[in-house]
Design an enzyme around this catalytic site. Sequence first.
Site, PDB file in Angstrom:
ATOM      1  CG  HIS A 152      29.416  59.427  24.567  1.00 26.45           C
ATOM      2  ND1 HIS A 152      30.440  60.330  24.460  1.00 26.45           N
ATOM      3  CD2 HIS A 152      28.577  59.685  23.546  1.00 26.45           C
ATOM      4  CE1 HIS A 152      30.226  61.105  23.409  1.00 26.45           C
ATOM      5  NE2 HIS A 152      29.087  60.725  22.840  1.00 26.45           N
ATOM      6  CG  ASP A 204      21.360  54.290   6.658  1.00 29.83           C
ATOM      7  OD1 ASP A 204      20.345  54.321   7.389  1.00 29.83           O
ATOM      8  OD2 ASP A 204      22.225  55.192   6.673  1.00 29.83           O
ATOM      9  CG  ASN A 215      25.283  59.131  21.693  1.00 35.12           C
ATOM     10  OD1 ASN A 215      26.086  58.447  22.311  1.00 35.12           O
ATOM     11  ND2 ASN A 215      25.617  60.240  21.065  1.00 35.12           N
ATOM     12  CG  ASP A 248      33.348  61.855  25.356  1.00 34.47           C
ATOM     13  OD1 ASP A 248      32.667  62.811  24.950  1.00 34.47           O
ATOM     14  OD2 ASP A 248      32.938  60.681  25.351  1.00 34.47           O
TER      15      ASP A 248
END
Length: 333
Positions: free
Chosen positions: A187, A42, A131, A159
């Site tokens: 997506h 991270d 995303n 999905d």
Amino acid sequence: MAEPIRVVVTGAAGQIAYSLLYSIAKGDVFGQDQPIILILLDIPPMLPVLDGVVMELQDCALPLLMEVIPTDKVEVGFKDIDAAILVGSMPRKEGMERKDLLKANVAIFKTQGSALDKYAKKSVKVLVVGNPANTNCLIASKSAPSIPKENFSCLTRLDHNRACSQVAMRCGVSSGHVKNVIIWGNHSSTQYPDVHHAKVNVAGSEKAAYEAVKNDAWLRGDFISTVQQRGAAVIKARKLSSAMSAAKAICDHMRDIWFGTKEGEFISMGVYASGNSYGIPEDLIYSFPVQIKNKSWKIVDGLEINDFSRAKMDATAAELVEERDTALDFLSK
């Protein structure tokens, strides 16, 4: 005992990772006899939070978890890894143009792709979740030319699972009785959830989804928009994005890559469109129905596509072409 595999999760201090890491470390993804070294990557400001996640993983006392390595350095994060789950990305902030979001993520996934190229095993399987996942996946792959394109995929299993569940609820069965739904494309809200080839097991007999549901208007209308908008609906209700269901979908996706899909069944994932038989532009990461064997996926060919499906498949492809062109423009600068 088998040799441990090295698995990295990025965005590891975030809430999707918090729902995901326990399942991976427990053996739900890579097998009940597969020891794991878990690397948590991270950004520097998140390292104190990461320390808390490490403590919790230690406190779970999981037999398969050999070591947990928290880091903010890609050269540590991607060193000799067998699997990479790239959850971290720049989230869309209020008032942010999609173009600005793409620009920020191109920078992130270019860095991560280059690091994979330099430090990871060439056999690494890379799943992009952050995303815009399809385009981020394309950028990562283009930035890692020494790793086969087929090793990169993006998550549309959430999905897919949403679509399965909607059909199952409508038919009054559990989602285990629904198979072969398809998510085509991006997506995003242009994705096309398609049940023309899906099967539902009702009272012991297998029926086509349209026959089982008996409501064509719903399947061509509200069903599609419900699946497309589900992420937004969860955020509206929870004030947080879907983490538990996203983590479950990541586990499903990676487990299928590792162990293969069931005979006669296919699942949805975003993969390279090259060589597809559905007329989708080649240089895209596009969600297709795939079958997986020996850790290799293959797009399911020969499914009949009607005019209704064709239009929706083309619309989501057009959005992906536009995203790709914008992203590649940023990449070349």
